[in-house]
Design an enzyme around this catalytic site. Structure first.
Site, PDB file in Angstrom:
ATOM      1  CE  LYS A 207      -4.041   1.835   2.409  1.00 25.63           C
ATOM      2  NZ  LYS A 207      -5.006   1.557   3.496  1.00 25.63           N
ATOM      3  CD  GLU A 213       8.477  -7.006   7.066  1.00 25.31           C
ATOM      4  OE1 GLU A 213       8.241  -7.257   8.257  1.00 25.31           O
ATOM      5  OE2 GLU A 213       8.092  -5.958   6.496  1.00 25.31           O
ATOM      6  N   GLY A 271      -5.253  -3.330   4.610  1.00 23.96           N
ATOM      7  CA  GLY A 271      -4.581  -4.498   4.053  1.00 23.96           C
ATOM      8  C   GLY A 271      -5.313  -5.805   4.284  1.00 23.96           C
ATOM      9  NE  ARG A 272      -7.310  -5.465  10.397  1.00 26.03           N
ATOM     10  CZ  ARG A 272      -6.756  -4.271  10.512  1.00 26.03           C
ATOM     11  NH1 ARG A 272      -5.648  -3.994   9.839  1.00 26.03           N
ATOM     12  NH2 ARG A 272      -7.293  -3.332  11.265  1.00 26.03           N
ATOM     13  CD  GLU A 357      -2.768  -6.260  11.017  1.00 21.26           C
ATOM     14  OE1 GLU A 357      -1.598  -6.672  11.149  1.00 21.26           O
ATOM     15  OE2 GLU A 357      -3.279  -6.002   9.909  1.00 21.26           O
ATOM     16  CG  HIS A 388      -5.580 -38.133  14.302  1.00 16.11           C
ATOM     17  ND1 HIS A 388      -5.617 -39.445  14.735  1.00 16.11           N
ATOM     18  CD2 HIS A 388      -6.576 -38.012  13.380  1.00 16.11           C
ATOM     19  CE1 HIS A 388      -6.579 -40.095  14.102  1.00 16.11           C
ATOM     20  NE2 HIS A 388      -7.178 -39.252  13.267  1.00 16.11           N
ATOM     21  CE  LYS A 502       5.257  -3.182   9.597  1.00 16.90           C
ATOM     22  NZ  LYS A 502       4.338  -2.596   8.605  1.00 16.90           N
TER      23      LYS A 502
END
Length: 535
Positions: A207, A213, A271-272, A357, A388, A502
């Site tokens: 964005k 990263e 973003g999410r 978030e 399991h 960050k």
């Protein structure tokens, strides 16, 4: 949107008293008391999705009291505010427009209709790029067809498209889609070992176009491409192999992306919540633009249900209220999401980000410290794998863990034998959690085999995992999280907590790797100095 402390409402006090009574009630008792419980506590959405919430420790009075809490905290007004484009993301002074990305100019939503012009132009560009790349018209610098799409992005620019593409694997075309998110160099190496540069196209999704990263991976991939393809014109090379999705167009251009290859991302789409927007380009490339549109249409249909349905028959509202009931009155701390579909294996991880978030906040909309529960911890895995591993704790542990079980009636990859066994487990586990193995005061004589039941769950049964139904399901959860945030008086659409780590990482990167470090706390100093022993 009003700022109301939920614990100060009349409904909250009534729910506290009601909880004392419900503590003594079992799910088994509730079913014996009401033979029509499934009918009374389930909602059929378009005959495509059944939401069954009957296996919860609730009765009609519980729902009535929870609905009153939603009314007292002005949920209906807040729903209108979001759909009409009010600036409900107050701390960033923005509207919240992921819903608008699913509509067109004929919509009655949004006061600012010009936004739809931007959305339409973005969709047109997604369609144009998708058709050209899938058909083979888009050629690489060496005139090869594109076979590999590598999405470089993190957070919502990664998890949303990844989850959708894997969930809709039955609709995939001939393109191979890879996701490069982690700044750990091993992920980049793992991907580049599988692809040929002359057959690969890279989508850089950020964005702000400042995410550390993403930019680190982008620069390293660009260097890898330059090293492995002989070229005479660098700009031509980059224009054939890189697309950017961003709100910061100038930054993308400065880093070598052709202006014609930039797909805008609206700043009002978080973003999410962004898979419906230009961030969804990899989805469109994987399943085709028509199926991408069906995904949007499915979400729009759930939007209409959410916007128009009464609170007591509104799936996202009911689900949000049940979650608040458990986290704040039963003091549960977690919720498990268990899809009985291997293709949907990334759904728990996606919902983890979407929920935690958004609502992992401890300051309310009035600026006060919160002393009630906001976001539960979201976790999970696919069934039957989970049976399991962690199901032992669900059945016999000391914690109450509300669960969402998700499955499809019709599989996309068919084997009657396999699917009958899968769905038998899906249904059996919710029954076992609810009722245990104690019946009519007789039970397993071996005390170590006792399962007391009374463990709550929702069952979400899709007719089939299609783009349309998956769009509805994801929108369902988006609105659930929105309603939780409204009732709990928090801002769901910012994520300032993400920024602190960050900032500190940048300080350490820029200032602490050159000399013996002594000016932090002793743990930070010790870790940095140990790292420097070997680097």
């Amino acid at each position: 949107m009003k700022n109301i402390n939920p614990t100060k409402t009349k409904s909250w006090q009534i729910l506290k008293n009601h909880f004392v009574k419900m503590q003594k009630v079992t799910i088994n008792h509730l079913f014996k008391k009401n033979k029509n419980r499934f009918v009374n506590f389930s909602i059929n959405f378009k005959n495509e999705i059944i939401f069954d919430y009957s296996k919860n420790i609730i009765d009609k009075k519980t729902i009535y009291n929870l609905i009153n809490l939603a009314k007292e905290t002005n949920c209906i007004e807040a729903i209108y505010d979001m759909f009409y484009g009010e600036k409900i993301n107050v701390t960033e002074k923005r509207a919240v427009l992921h819903v608008a990305a699913r509509y067109n100019k004929t919509s009655f939503f949004l006061k600012n209709k010009s936004i739809y012009n931007n959305i339409d132009s973005i969709l047109e560009k997604i369609e144009y790029l998708s058709n050209n790349i899938i058909s083979g018209k888009w050629k690489s610098y060496t005139n090869k067809k594109i076979k590999n799409i590598i999405n470089i992005g993190i957070g919502g620019s990664n998890l949303g498209p990844l989850m959708i593409i894997e969930s809709l694997r039955a609709y995939k075309n001939n393109l191979n889609i890879y996701f490069l998110s982690n700044v750990d160099y091993s992920q980049l190496i793992n991907i580049t070992q599988k692809i040929k540069p002359e057959e690969s196209l890279f989508i850089v999704s950020s964005k702000t176009f400042t995410t550390q990263e993403t930019l680190t991976n982008f620069i390293s991939i660009k260097e890898w491409l330059i090293k492995n393809i002989a070229f005479t014109n660098l700009n031509d090379l980059l224009s054939q192999h890189f697309i950017a999705i961003t709100n910061n167009i100038n930054a993308a251009i400065q880093l070598g992306i052709s202006k014609n290859n930039i797909v805008p991302l609206l700043s009002e789409i978080g973003g999410r919540f962004s898979l419906w927007s230009s961030i969804g380009l990899p989805i469109s490339l994987s399943i085709g633009f028509n199926n991408f549109k069906r995904l949007l249409e499915g979400a729009m249909e759930m939007d209409n249900h959410f916007f128009t349905s009464p609170l007591n028959s509104n799936i996202p509202v009911i689900m949000a209220l049940i979650s608040i009931w458990y986290s704040n009155f039963w003091k549960t701390e977690t919720e498990a999401v268990i899809p009985y579909s291997n293709d949907m294996r990334f759904l728990p991880q996606y919902l983890q980000q979407l929920n935690m978030e958004s609502n992992g906040k401890s300051i309310d909309r009035n600026g006060n410290k919160i002393f009630y529960e906001t976001s539960p911890i979201i976790w999970g895995d696919v069934g039957t794998n989970g049976q399991h591993s962690f199901f032992q704790m669900l059945h016999q542990g000391t914690k109450i863990i509300p669960c969402d079980f998700i499955a499809s009636v019709i599989p996309n990859f068919f084997s009657q034998n396999h699917h009958n066994k899968l769905i038998s487990n899906f249904i059996a586990q919710t029954q076992a959690l609810a009722f245990g193995n104690i019946k009519n005061n007789t039970h397993e004589k071996n005390i170590y085999k006792l399962c007391f039941g009374n463990n709550p769950s929702n069952s979400i049964f899709l007719r089939k995992i299609t783009p349309n139904n998956l769009g509805s399901l994801i929108a369902f959860y988006e609105h659930k999280i929105f309603i939780q945030g409204i009732i709990l008086n928090i801002f769901s659409f910012d994520q300032w907590g993400v920024e602190l780590g960050k900032q500190i990482a940048n300080i350490i990167l820029n200032n602490h790797f050159e000399e013996d470090i002594k000016n932090n706390d002793s743990s930070t100093n010790g870790l940095i100095n140990f790292y420097k022993l070997f680097n």
